[in-house]
Scaffold this motif. Structure first.
Motif, PDB file in Angstrom:
ATOM      1  N   GLY A 285       0.798  -1.215   0.000  1.00  0.00           N
ATOM      2  CA  GLY A 285       0.000   0.000   0.000  1.00  0.00           C
ATOM      3  C   GLY A 285       0.832   1.266   0.000  1.00  0.00           C
ATOM      4  O   GLY A 285       0.299   2.373   0.157  1.00  0.00           O
ATOM      5  N   GLU A 286       2.139   1.137  -0.202  1.00  0.00           N
ATOM      6  CA  GLU A 286       3.043   2.290  -0.173  1.00  0.00           C
ATOM      7  C   GLU A 286       2.894   3.180  -1.402  1.00  0.00           C
ATOM      8  O   GLU A 286       2.989   4.399  -1.303  1.00  0.00           O
ATOM      9  N   GLU A 287       2.726   2.560  -2.573  1.00  0.00           N
ATOM     10  CA  GLU A 287       2.807   3.323  -3.820  1.00  0.00           C
ATOM     11  C   GLU A 287       1.721   4.399  -3.898  1.00  0.00           C
ATOM     12  O   GLU A 287       1.995   5.555  -4.155  1.00  0.00           O
ATOM     13  N   GLU A 288       0.479   3.984  -3.712  1.00  0.00           N
ATOM     14  CA  GLU A 288      -0.652   4.905  -3.865  1.00  0.00           C
ATOM     15  C   GLU A 288      -1.253   5.190  -2.492  1.00  0.00           C
ATOM     16  O   GLU A 288      -2.421   4.935  -2.233  1.00  0.00           O
ATOM     17  N   THR A 293      -5.205   3.497  -5.047  1.00  0.00           N
ATOM     18  CA  THR A 293      -5.451   2.849  -6.340  1.00  0.00           C
ATOM     19  C   THR A 293      -4.356   1.829  -6.646  1.00  0.00           C
ATOM     20  O   THR A 293      -4.035   1.572  -7.812  1.00  0.00           O
ATOM     21  N   ASP A 294      -3.777   1.224  -5.617  1.00  0.00           N
ATOM     22  CA  ASP A 294      -2.651   0.306  -5.781  1.00  0.00           C
ATOM     23  C   ASP A 294      -2.965  -0.870  -6.696  1.00  0.00           C
ATOM     24  O   ASP A 294      -2.083  -1.358  -7.402  1.00  0.00           O
ATOM     25  N   LEU A 295      -4.202  -1.345  -6.681  1.00  0.00           N
ATOM     26  CA  LEU A 295      -4.538  -2.514  -7.482  1.00  0.00           C
ATOM     27  C   LEU A 295      -4.489  -2.225  -8.977  1.00  0.00           C
ATOM     28  O   LEU A 295      -4.241  -3.127  -9.783  1.00  0.00           O
ATOM     29  N   VAL A 296      -4.715  -0.974  -9.368  1.00  0.00           N
ATOM     30  CA  VAL A 296      -4.574  -0.600 -10.777  1.00  0.00           C
ATOM     31  C   VAL A 296      -3.115  -0.720 -11.192  1.00  0.00           C
ATOM     32  O   VAL A 296      -2.776  -1.326 -12.216  1.00  0.00           O
ATOM     33  N   ASP A 297      -2.226  -0.160 -10.381  1.00  0.00           N
ATOM     34  CA  ASP A 297      -0.791  -0.281 -10.642  1.00  0.00           C
ATOM     35  C   ASP A 297      -0.350  -1.744 -10.600  1.00  0.00           C
ATOM     36  O   ASP A 297       0.472  -2.183 -11.413  1.00  0.00           O
TER      37      ASP A 297
END
Length: 384
Positions: A285-288, A293-297
């Motif tokens: 969960g760090e990125e977004e 919206t981490d699951l999109v990435d």
């Protein structure tokens, strides 16, 4: 961009990140008697077994004997990346297989995964990299080059829609366009990172800034705008200027993609790097962290890795059929799992990562590990 500070999940093993140091030493040539280039990384040194090695297909064996997470880069003199491996934890080893042309290079260890790292000048000699590739290898490289250019070309209008919404002050439209504008970048990020200067402008998070950089002045790109939109809940005049800056940097990326150094092994290594992105940024969960919206990435990273693998599959199937079969199985399992979190297979409408429970994050983390292990062997398989 890979995180430089990693959160700890109670259900998943993730290594903590760090600060950069300097210093470099050379190791005895005898350590490389098996033909590999051996690198011993510590928190204060980067010991390399040989400064000169034959051009062609090379194996770099890295061992982290330090207390900090490190990463290893093989760099062209101008800073472009030939090969890399990030998130090498304390007490662990990594193997990098790469195709290297004759010339001067630098090997850089980066304790803490920040800064210029601890550098050693090395040289590849001879004409090994000039050996003729197989038709399958040439076809894979050509098709992948087309793919990364297409992703960059398709990103620009989506990013422009995002930038236009920001500049119009339309908060809800900007939020809706944000994740979609990043898909092409996330699918091909290792190629973008190979240029060195673009990724920090476009995709850095606040805690990824270098020492001495001021977030108010030096932080640009998607995540700077993400914070304004999703945490602050407002669009400032500065954000509108940053939207134009983002488009300028992405246009620079789109123009440079065609100049990227692409080989079958760089494709394979890039696929593994994309899975590392998932393991250290999306699952945690760090990125977004503001938009969730981490699951999109996550999905885009997997798609990019799978595309590289599928193009290399004719070679991998011939050289290591068991590995190809395992990768087919693990990619299918990963995609089936991700499909549980979106409206339908044709959409990129994934649920917020905030709603993904800890046991579900553990399941995702385990699936990434199950795919990442065989994927780490792909470069060696295509180099046989």
């Amino acid at each position: 961009m890979r995180p430089v500070r990693l959160s700890v999940l109670t259900a998943a093993a993730v290594v903590a990140a760090l600060t950069a140091v300097t210093g470099c030493a050379e190791k005895s040539d005898s350590a490389g008697g098996d033909g590999a280039i051996h690198v011993t990384a510590t928190d204060t040194a980067c010991e390399v077994s040989k400064k000169d090695f034959p051009a062609g297909k090379a194996t770099i064996e890295v061992e982290n004997k330090g207390a900090k997470v490190t990463e290893l880069y093989l760099l062209f003199p101008d800073g472009r990346i030939v090969a890399e491996r990030e998130n090498i934890g304390p007490g662990t080893k990594a193997t990098i297989t790469a195709e290297i042309k004759a010339g001067d290079y630098e090997i850089a260890c980066k304790p803490g995964m920040k800064g210029d790292g601890i550098r050693q000048q090395v040289k590849a000699t001879g004409s090994g990299a000039a050996e003729k590739r197989s038709p399958e290898a040439d076809a894979a490289v050509s098709a992948y080059r087309t793919y990364v250019q297409e992703q960059a070309d398709e990103t620009l209008p989506k990013a422009q829609a995002f930038a236009d919404a920001v500049k119009a002050g339309d908060l809800e439209a900007a939020k809706k366009a944000y994740a979609l504008s990043r898909i092409g970048w996330e699918r091909t990020e290792p190629v973008a990172e190979s240029f060195g200067d673009i990724d920090p402008k476009v995709d850095v998070r606040e805690d990824g800034l270098e020492a001495g950089q001021d977030p108010a002045k030096d932080w640009t790109g998607w995540h700077r705008l993400e914070k304004s939109l999703f945490q602050d809940g407002k669009i400032t005049d500065q954000d509108k200027k940053l939207a134009d800056t983002l488009m300028a940097d992405l246009t620079d990326w789109q123009k440079k993609v065609g100049q990227a150094e692409i080989t079958p092994t760089s494709m394979a290594n890039g696929a593994k790097e994309l899975l590392d992105e998932v393991a250290t940024g999306k699952v945690t969960g760090e990125e977004e962290r503001y938009s969730h919206t981490d699951l999109v990435d996550f999905k885009a990273n997997v798609e990019g890795a799978q595309k590289a693998y599928e193009l290399l599959k004719p070679i991998a199937s011939k050289n290591d059929p068991a590995l190809a079969a395992e990768l087919d199985k693990q990619f299918a399992s990963m995609n089936t799992l991700l499909d549980k979190y979106r409206a339908d297979k044709a959409s990129y409408e994934f649920q917020s990562y905030e709603s993904v429970k800890e046991d579900q994050r553990k399941e995702l983390s385990d699936a990434v590990s199950a795919l990442g292990e065989p994927l780490s062997k792909l470069a060696a398989a295509v180099a046989k």
